[in-house]
Design a protein around this motif. Structure first.
Motif, mmCIF file in Angstrom:
data_model
loop_
_atom_site.group_PDB
_atom_site.id
_atom_site.type_symbol
_atom_site.label_atom_id
_atom_site.label_comp_id
_atom_site.label_asym_id
_atom_site.label_seq_id
_atom_site.Cartn_x
_atom_site.Cartn_y
_atom_site.Cartn_z
ATOM 1 N N LEU A 21 -69.995 -86.695 -42.810
ATOM 2 C CA LEU A 21 -71.313 -85.725 -42.660
ATOM 3 C C LEU A 21 -71.898 -85.718 -44.147
ATOM 4 O O LEU A 21 -71.356 -85.724 -45.305
ATOM 5 N N ASN B 174 -71.898 -74.131 -38.417
ATOM 6 C CA ASN B 174 -72.666 -74.365 -39.725
ATOM 7 C C ASN B 174 -71.426 -74.023 -40.969
ATOM 8 O O ASN B 174 -70.708 -72.811 -40.613
ATOM 9 N N THR C 95 -72.139 -76.163 -31.662
ATOM 10 C CA THR C 95 -72.426 -76.576 -32.946
ATOM 11 C C THR C 95 -71.835 -75.287 -34.228
ATOM 12 O O THR C 95 -72.051 -74.315 -33.556
ATOM 13 N N VAL D 194 -76.233 -83.449 -41.612
ATOM 14 C CA VAL D 194 -76.256 -82.068 -40.930
ATOM 15 C C VAL D 194 -77.026 -81.154 -41.663
ATOM 16 O O VAL D 194 -76.124 -80.475 -42.397
ATOM 17 N N ILE E 65 -73.549 -78.993 -37.091
ATOM 18 C CA ILE E 65 -72.158 -79.922 -37.154
ATOM 19 C C ILE E 65 -71.628 -79.736 -35.611
ATOM 20 O O ILE E 65 -71.144 -78.494 -35.149
#
Length: 523
Positions: free
Chosen positions: A29, A105, A103, A74, A47
Motif C-alpha cells: 500500500l 482508513n 474499506t 490508498v 483500504i
C-alpha cells in the motif's frame, strides 16, 4: 471567508505529499503524508478489508479482500455505503455511495515503523446504522495520530443492505442466521486491523474500540459477541448502548417476519430477485418503508441479548470509558411542539408512557418555567441516556475499570450559512462531543469556537488519549477522574464542561427506577 476556511481545513487534511509504503496481507500500500496543525501524520485511505458485497454476495457475511499485484495507492477515501442524505451534520469526503464500500482508513504518526507497538483506536461511525461513514470530517484521525496513536475508521453496510433478515436468507445460511451483516463487517474490519496494524506501527494487543451513537451501540455489542469480545483491550462508548429501555435486539423470528414483509412490499418474489434488484431501487424501498436497522439475536454474531451477556459477566473483560450528553433529546419531543406548560408536559408524558404519574415524579416540574429542563431530561434519558447508563451500570459490576462522563458543554451558536434551531439547546446536544473528544474542532468551521471550547477539547481529548494508551483516562495536568466502584455507595462521574470535575452520579437512583417505566410505552 467561510468558503476559504473550509478549503483550508480540507487542504490540510487531504493534500498528498511524500508517499509512505507499507506491506499488508494482500499486497503493498502507498499512502500519503499529511501535515496536521501539530505533527506530521501518514494517512492510508480507502483500504479494502473485504470483497465488495455485490450480486450473490449481497447479504452474505464479508469475505476477505482479494490480493493485488504491484503497489496500491490508498490516498483517497472509498465510497460510503448505500444511504440516503439524512443528517445535515455529516460532512463527507467520500466520492459518493456504492455497495462497493467495505474499506477502512488509517492515520499513524509519520514514519511509524513495524514494531513501534503504538496503541490503536478502532472507531465506528454513528448514523443510526442507516447513514454515515469513516470519511466524515469530525472523525478525522490526524489529531489523535499526532498524540502517538494509530487511528482507524471504517465503513460497514447500512440499512437494508446491512441488516435485512428474511426466512430465505436464514434458510440459505450455513449457520441458519440472517441480518447483522453490518456488524459482521465490523468484526471483519477488526480482524483485518489485528492482522495488519503492526505494519502501520500499531500494536494488535492494544486496540481500543470506540464509537458514537450507532457506533457506540456497536461497541456495546462487539463487547458481547463471541466473534469479537476477546479481540481488543479497551472500549469507548459515546451516547448509546444496546440496552433497555430504548434498545433491545430483535429475535431472529421477528426480524425475518419483518424482513419478509419488507421484501414483499419492495416487489421481490425471491431471494434471487432481491439480489438482482438495483441498489438504487432497494435504497428507495428502504426510504419508502422507513426500514429500521435493528441488531438481531441471529445465533452467529449475537447469541443472546447483550443485557444477558453483561449481567452474566460474559462480556469483554476490559476497561470501559462511556458516557452521554446533557441534551441527547429535546423537550419538544415530549410536548409535541406544544407550549412548555405543566399541563402540556403532563399530557405529553401520559401520551407516551403508561406510568405517567410515576415518571412525572422522577422528572418533576413545579412551574411552567421548569418544564423545558425537566422534559429535556426525560427525552434525553428515553432516547440514549438511560440505555447508556444501563450499559455502564452492568459493566462496572464486573469489577472492570469503568469510567462515566457527562458532557455538559453547549457548543457555540452556528455561523452562516447554517441556521440555528428555533428552540435554543439547553445543554450539549446529541453528537456535539465528537469534535471535542477527537481533537477536531478545526475540522468543523461551522461554529465560532472559543478559548473555552479549546480548553474543554484539550481536556476531553487528553482523557481519550490516556485511556487509549493505558486503559485509564487520568494523566498529568488533567482533572482527576475516578473509576466507578463495583458495588453500592457513591458513584462518581466526570462532568466535562468549562470546569471539568468529578461529582456524584446523582441520577443513579432515578435511572434504576426509570428504566422499566420507560420501556412501558403507550401502544
Amino acid at each position: 471567508m467561510r468558503l476559504a476556511t473550509w478549503g483550508i481545513v480540507l487542504g490540510v487534511l487531504s493534500v498528498p505529499a511524500t508517499a509512505q509504503r507499507v506491506q499488508v496481507q494482500g499486497g503493498s500500500l502507498e499512502g500519503t503524508h499529511v501535515q496536521s496543525a501539530a505533527t506530521p501524520v501518514d494517512a492510508f485511505l480507502g483500504i479494502p478489508y473485504a470483497t465488495p458485497p455485490l450480486g450473490a454476495l449481497r447479504w452474505q457475511p464479508p469475505r476477505a479482500a482479494a490480493a493485488w499485484a504491484g503497489v496500491r495507492k490508498v490516498d483517497r477515501f472509498g465510497a460510503r455505503c448505500m444511504q440516503q442524505p439524512l443528517f445535515a451534520d455529516m460532512k463527507f469526503r467520500s466520492p459518493g455511495i456504492s455497495e462497493d464500500c467495505l474499506t477502512l482508513n488509517i492515520w499513524s504518526p509519520a514514519g511509524a515503523k513495524p514494531g513501534a507497538r503504538l496503541p490503536v483506536l478502532f472507531y465506528v461511525h454513528g448514523g443510526g446504522a442507516i447513514a454515515g461513514d469513516g470519511s466524515e470530517l469530525r472523525y478525522d484521525g490526524a489529531a489523535m495520530a499526532a498524540q502517538g496513536i494509530v487511528v482507524v475508521t471504517i465503513n460497514y453496510r447500512l440499512g437494508a443492505f446491512g441488516f435485512l433478515a428474511t426466512n430465505a436468507l436464514a434458510a440459505a445460511s450455513p449457520t441458519h442466521s440472517a441480518g447483522n451483516y453490518g456488524l459482521l463487517d465490523q468484526a471483519a474490519a477488526l480482524a483485518w486491523v489485528r492482522s495488519n496494524v503492526a505494519a502501520f506501527g500499531g500494536d494488535p494487543a492494544r486496540i481500543t474500540i470506540g464509537g458514537e451513537s450507532a457506533g457506540s451501540m456497536s461497541v456495546s455489542v462487539l463487547m458481547t459477541s463471541p466473534l469479537t469480545r476477546t479481540q481488543f483491550a479497551g472500549a469507548i462508548g459515546e451516547s448509546g448502548g444496546v440496552m433497555p429501555p430504548t434498545f433491545r435486539p430483535k429475535a431472529l423470528v421477528q426480524a425475518t417476519r419483518d424482513g419478509d414483509a419488507f421484501t414483499s412490499a419492495a416487489g421481490a418474489p425471491s431471494l434471487a430477485a432481491l439480489r438482482a434488484m438495483p441498489a438504487e431501487t432497494l435504497l428507495a424501498a428502504q426510504g419508502a418503508q422507513r426500514f429500521r436497522a435493528d441488531f438481531i439475536v441471529d445465533g452467529q454474531f449475537l447469541t443472546e441479548a447483550p443485557i444477558d451477556t453483561y449481567a452474566a459477566g460474559r462480556a469483554a473483560r476490559v476497561p470501559l470509558l462511556v458516557g452521554a450528553n446533557s441534551q441527547e433529546g429535546s423537550w419538544t419531543g415530549i410536548l409535541r411542539d406544544q407550549p412548555p406548560t405543566l399541563a402540556n408536559y403532563r399530557a405529553g408524558i401520559a401520551r407516551l408512557y403508561t406510568d405517567a404519574e410515576a415518571l412525572f415524579t422522577l422528572y418533576p416540574a413545579k412551574s411552567d418555567a421548569d418544564v423545558p429542563v425537566a422534559a429535556t431530561a426525560l427525552a434525553s434519558d428515553a432516547f440514549l441516556g438511560a440505555s447508556t447508563w444501563k450499559w455502564f451500570d452492568l459493566h462496572r459490576r464486573t469489577h472492570q475499570p469503568t469510567y462515566y462522563y457527562y458532557f455538559a458543554h453547549a457548543r457555540p451558536a452556528a455561523l452562516p450559512p447554517l441556521t440555528n434551531p428555533d428552540v435554543p439547546p439547553i445543554g450539549a446536544v446529541h453528537s456535539a462531543e465528537i469534535e471535542y473528544a477527537l481533537g477536531n474542532l478545526d475540522t468543523n468551521p461551522a461554529y465560532a469556537w472559543t478559548a473555552d471550547d479549546r480548553r474543554i477539547s484539550a481536556v476531553f481529548q487528553g482523557y481519550f488519549t490516556a485511556f487509549i494508551k493505558t486503559g485509564n483516562p487520568n494523566a498529568t495536568g488533567l482533572p482527576k477522574w475516578s473509576p466507578a466502584p463495583s458495588g453500592e455507595g457513591v458513584i462518581p462521574r466526570q462532568i466535562v464542561d468549562v470546569k471539568t470535575r468529578s461529582a456524584p452520579f446523582v441520577e443513579q437512583a432515578r435511572y434504576e427506577a426509570a428504566v422499566p417505566m420507560l420501556e412501558r410505552r403507550v401502544p
